[in-house]
Design a protein around this motif. Structure first.
Motif, PDB file in Angstrom:
ATOM      1  N   THR A 114       0.832  -1.154  -0.124  1.00 14.14           N
ATOM      2  CA  THR A 114       0.071  -0.166   0.041  1.00 14.14           C
ATOM      3  C   THR A 114       1.254   1.193  -0.076  1.00 14.14           C
ATOM      4  O   THR A 114       2.038   1.124   0.364  1.00 14.14           O
ATOM      5  N   CYS A 115       0.188   2.483  -0.277  1.00 14.28           N
ATOM      6  CA  CYS A 115       1.045   3.450  -0.328  1.00 14.28           C
ATOM      7  C   CYS A 115       1.262   4.202   0.974  1.00 14.28           C
ATOM      8  O   CYS A 115       2.461   4.665   1.299  1.00 14.28           O
ATOM      9  N   MET A 116       0.428   4.198   1.676  1.00 18.28           N
ATOM     10  CA  MET A 116       0.400   4.524   3.079  1.00 18.28           C
ATOM     11  C   MET A 116       1.527   4.016   4.004  1.00 18.28           C
ATOM     12  O   MET A 116       2.038   4.575   4.777  1.00 18.28           O
ATOM     13  N   GLY A 117       1.624   2.939   3.809  1.00 21.15           N
ATOM     14  CA  GLY A 117       2.679   1.995   4.639  1.00 21.15           C
ATOM     15  C   GLY A 117       3.854   1.878   4.068  1.00 21.15           C
ATOM     16  O   GLY A 117       4.835   1.260   4.714  1.00 21.15           O
ATOM     17  N   CYS A 118       4.099   2.603   2.801  1.00 23.01           N
ATOM     18  CA  CYS A 118       5.506   2.384   2.186  1.00 23.01           C
ATOM     19  C   CYS A 118       6.367   3.231   2.613  1.00 23.01           C
ATOM     20  O   CYS A 118       6.444   4.513   3.113  1.00 23.01           O
ATOM     21  N   ALA A 119       7.803   2.780   2.654  1.00 20.46           N
ATOM     22  CA  ALA A 119       8.952   3.592   3.252  1.00 20.46           C
ATOM     23  C   ALA A 119       8.965   4.843   2.223  1.00 20.46           C
ATOM     24  O   ALA A 119       9.735   5.944   3.038  1.00 20.46           O
ATOM     25  N   GLN A 120       8.768   4.771   1.251  1.00 20.86           N
ATOM     26  CA  GLN A 120       9.230   5.994   0.339  1.00 20.86           C
ATOM     27  C   GLN A 120       8.142   7.079   0.557  1.00 20.86           C
ATOM     28  O   GLN A 120       8.272   8.098  -0.160  1.00 20.86           O
ATOM     29  N   ASN A 121       6.973   6.791   1.473  1.00 24.92           N
ATOM     30  CA  ASN A 121       6.034   7.616   1.543  1.00 24.92           C
ATOM     31  C   ASN A 121       6.245   8.423   3.074  1.00 24.92           C
ATOM     32  O   ASN A 121       5.455   9.289   3.309  1.00 24.92           O
ATOM     33  N   GLU A 122       7.351   8.276   3.730  1.00 26.06           N
ATOM     34  CA  GLU A 122       7.656   8.564   4.851  1.00 26.06           C
ATOM     35  C   GLU A 122       8.544  10.085   4.783  1.00 26.06           C
ATOM     36  O   GLU A 122       9.274  10.255   3.539  1.00 26.06           O
ATOM     37  N   ALA A 123       8.093  11.064   5.825  1.00 23.78           N
ATOM     38  CA  ALA A 123       9.001  12.422   5.496  1.00 23.78           C
ATOM     39  C   ALA A 123      10.328  11.965   5.815  1.00 23.78           C
ATOM     40  O   ALA A 123      10.587  11.089   6.494  1.00 23.78           O
ATOM     41  N   GLY A 124      11.324  12.484   5.046  1.00 20.85           N
ATOM     42  CA  GLY A 124      12.689  12.438   5.121  1.00 20.85           C
ATOM     43  C   GLY A 124      13.143  11.261   4.161  1.00 20.85           C
ATOM     44  O   GLY A 124      14.357  10.969   3.965  1.00 20.85           O
ATOM     45  N   SER A 125      12.456  10.448   3.476  1.00 15.22           N
ATOM     46  CA  SER A 125      12.645   9.473   2.380  1.00 15.22           C
ATOM     47  C   SER A 125      13.182  10.246   1.176  1.00 15.22           C
ATOM     48  O   SER A 125      14.068   9.599   0.391  1.00 15.22           O
ATOM     49  N   GLY A 126      13.024  11.405   1.002  1.00 16.49           N
ATOM     50  CA  GLY A 126      13.481  12.242  -0.174  1.00 16.49           C
ATOM     51  C   GLY A 126      14.398  13.162   0.440  1.00 16.49           C
ATOM     52  O   GLY A 126      14.991  13.132   1.430  1.00 16.49           O
ATOM     53  N   ASN A 127      14.564  14.285  -0.608  1.00 17.43           N
ATOM     54  CA  ASN A 127      15.537  15.491   0.023  1.00 17.43           C
ATOM     55  C   ASN A 127      15.101  16.062   1.146  1.00 17.43           C
ATOM     56  O   ASN A 127      13.849  16.599   1.276  1.00 17.43           O
ATOM     57  N   GLY A 128      15.871  16.408   2.230  1.00  8.58           N
ATOM     58  CA  GLY A 128      15.254  16.869   3.564  1.00  8.58           C
ATOM     59  C   GLY A 128      14.271  16.192   4.177  1.00  8.58           C
ATOM     60  O   GLY A 128      14.536  15.138   4.521  1.00  8.58           O
ATOM     61  N   ASN A 129      13.240  17.091   4.187  1.00  6.29           N
ATOM     62  CA  ASN A 129      12.232  16.281   5.238  1.00  6.29           C
ATOM     63  C   ASN A 129      11.302  15.990   4.077  1.00  6.29           C
ATOM     64  O   ASN A 129       9.843  15.414   4.527  1.00  6.29           O
ATOM     65  N   SER A 130      11.393  15.999   2.740  1.00  3.09           N
ATOM     66  CA  SER A 130      10.542  15.531   1.846  1.00  3.09           C
ATOM     67  C   SER A 130      10.082  14.019   1.599  1.00  3.09           C
ATOM     68  O   SER A 130      10.820  13.331   2.140  1.00  3.09           O
TER      69      SER A 130
END
Length: 327
Positions: A114-130
C-alpha cells in the motif's frame, strides 16, 4: 506552413479525415502503430508541446488558455530511486499508483503493498524532510482556440494541485472547489481555464483562473473530446508511457522485500519539483534512502467565497498558441 500547422485538423482534406494507419505507414514505423499521446510539459517554467518524448513547440507566454475535458478520478503517486537529472535519458519510474492508495497492478517490483505504509511515503525519504514518492494529477485538455484539435495530457506536480489561493489565482483543487461553490455549480469542462505560472515559485507551478463560459457549439465539441480514446488514455497513462519510454527503472541498492509481483510495464520520466511544506508522517515501514524530491501536501479544506466564478467577457489566447494545435 510550419510542421505544427500542416496537419492541423482544419487543414486535413476530406479523404483523410477518417484515417487509420496504412500498411505502408506501419511498415515504415517499424511495424508498430506509431501512436503516442501528445502532452503539455511545464518543464523549466515554459509551456511545451511534446510528442513521442520530443518537444515540437514551446511558447514563452506565462499563461495558456485551455478547456479541461477529463481528469483522473484520484491523485496519483510516482517514485524514482535516483536523483532527478535533466540531462539524463528518460527512464521508467520504480513504482507508481494511479489511485494513490496501492501500487499499479502491472508493476513487477512494487515498493510496498500500500502507499500509506510505504517507506517511500515517509517524511525524510526524499530530499530534506520531503517524501521520495510524489503526488501527481493527470488531466486531458484541449487548447481554447482549437477545441476540436488534439487532446493533450497535462501532468501536474503537487505544488500545482494543493495549496492556498492567492487572490483569483488558485491551485487546481482550490480552483475546482471554487467553481463547485457557485450557484449553480460550474464544471471545469464548461469553461475556458487560464493556466498561469506562479512567478514566485522556485520550481514550475501553475495557478488556475476562469476566463469565460464556452459557447454551445464549443461545449458540444468538448463533450465529444471528453469521450475520446485520447482523453481516456491521457488520464491513465504515465508520462513515460505517453512518451513511449523503454528504458527500465534505476536499480535500488538494498531495496526492501517486495510486497507482490506482476508483469512489467514501461512508464515514465518527469521533471522534479521542490517541496513547499513538510507532510505529516504515515505509519513506519522499512526505509530505503533514494535521492528524490517531494512536492506539497493537501491543505485543510476551507469554504470558498462565492464570488462570480466565470467572467462574461471573452479573452484572447496568445497569438503564438494558434500554431500549437497539432503536430
Amino acid at each position: 506552413m510550419s510542421n505544427i500547422t500542416l496537419f492541423s485538423a482544419s487543414n486535413v482534406p476530406a479523404f483523410a479525415r477518417n484515417n487509420e494507419l496504412s500498411e505502408t505507414a506501419k511498415a515504415l514505423t517499424g511495424g508498430g502503430t506509431g501512436l503516442s499521446t501528445k502532452r503539455i510539459s511545464i518543464k523549466g517554467g515554459v509551456f511545451r508541446l511534446v510528442t513521442g518524448g520530443k518537444e515540437i513547440a514551446a511558447i514563452e507566454d506565462r499563461h495558456l488558455d485551455v478547456v479541461i475535458v477529463k481528469a483522473a478520478p484520484k491523485v496519483s503517486r510516482i517514485f524514482y530511486a535516483g536523483a532527478y537529472d535533466k540531462d539524463a535519458a528518460a527512464a521508467a519510474p520504480n513504482c507508481w499508483s494511479n489511485d494513490g492508495e496501492k501500487p499499479d497492478a502491472s508493476l513487477k517490483e512494487p515498493q510496498n503493498a500500500t502507499c500509506m505504509g510505504c517507506a517511500q511515503n515517509e517524511a525524510g525519504s526524499g530530499n530534506g524532510n520531503s517524501r521520495a514518492c510524489r503526488y501527481q494529477q493527470r488531466l486531458a485538455v484541449v487548447l481554447a482556440n482549437n477545441p476540436e484539435g488534439d487532446v493533450l495530457q497535462l501532468t501536474l506536480p503537487a505544488t500545482s494541485i494543493f495549496g492556498k489561493e492567492d487572490g483569483d489565482k488558485r491551485p487546481l483543487q482550490a480552483y475546482a472547489r471554487f467553481l463547485a461553490a457557485q450557484t449553480p455549480p460550474v464544471n471545469p469542462e464548461q469553461i475556458i481555464t487560464r493556466m498561469k505560472f506562479d512567478t514566485k515559485a522556485e520550481s514550475p507551478k501553475l495557478l488556475f483562473t476562469p476566463v469565460r463560459w464556452l459557447e454551445d457549439a464549443e461545449y458540444e465539441t468538448v463533450m465529444t473530446q471528453a469521450d475520446s480514446d485520447d482523453a481516456k488514455r491521457a488520464v491513465v497513462m504515465t508520462v513515460a508511457q505517453a512518451d513511449g519510454v523503454k528504458a527500465p527503472p534505476m536499480a535500488i541498492p538494498g531495496k526492501p522485500t517486495q510486497a507482490r509481483a506482476a508483469p512489467k510495464v514501461e512508464p515514465e520520466a518527469e521533471e522534479e519539483v521542490a517541496e513547499e511544506t513538510p507532510p505529516p508522517k504515515p505509519a513506519k515501514a522499512p526505509k530505503t534512502k533514494p535521492v528524490a524530491s517531494e512536492d506539497d501536501e493537501p491543505e485543510v479544506r476551507k469554504t470558498p467565497s462565492k464570488e462570480t466564478a466565470v467572467p462574461a467577457k471573452k479573452s484572447k489566447l496568445a497569438d503564438i498558441v494558434s500554431d500549437w494545435d497539432d503536430e
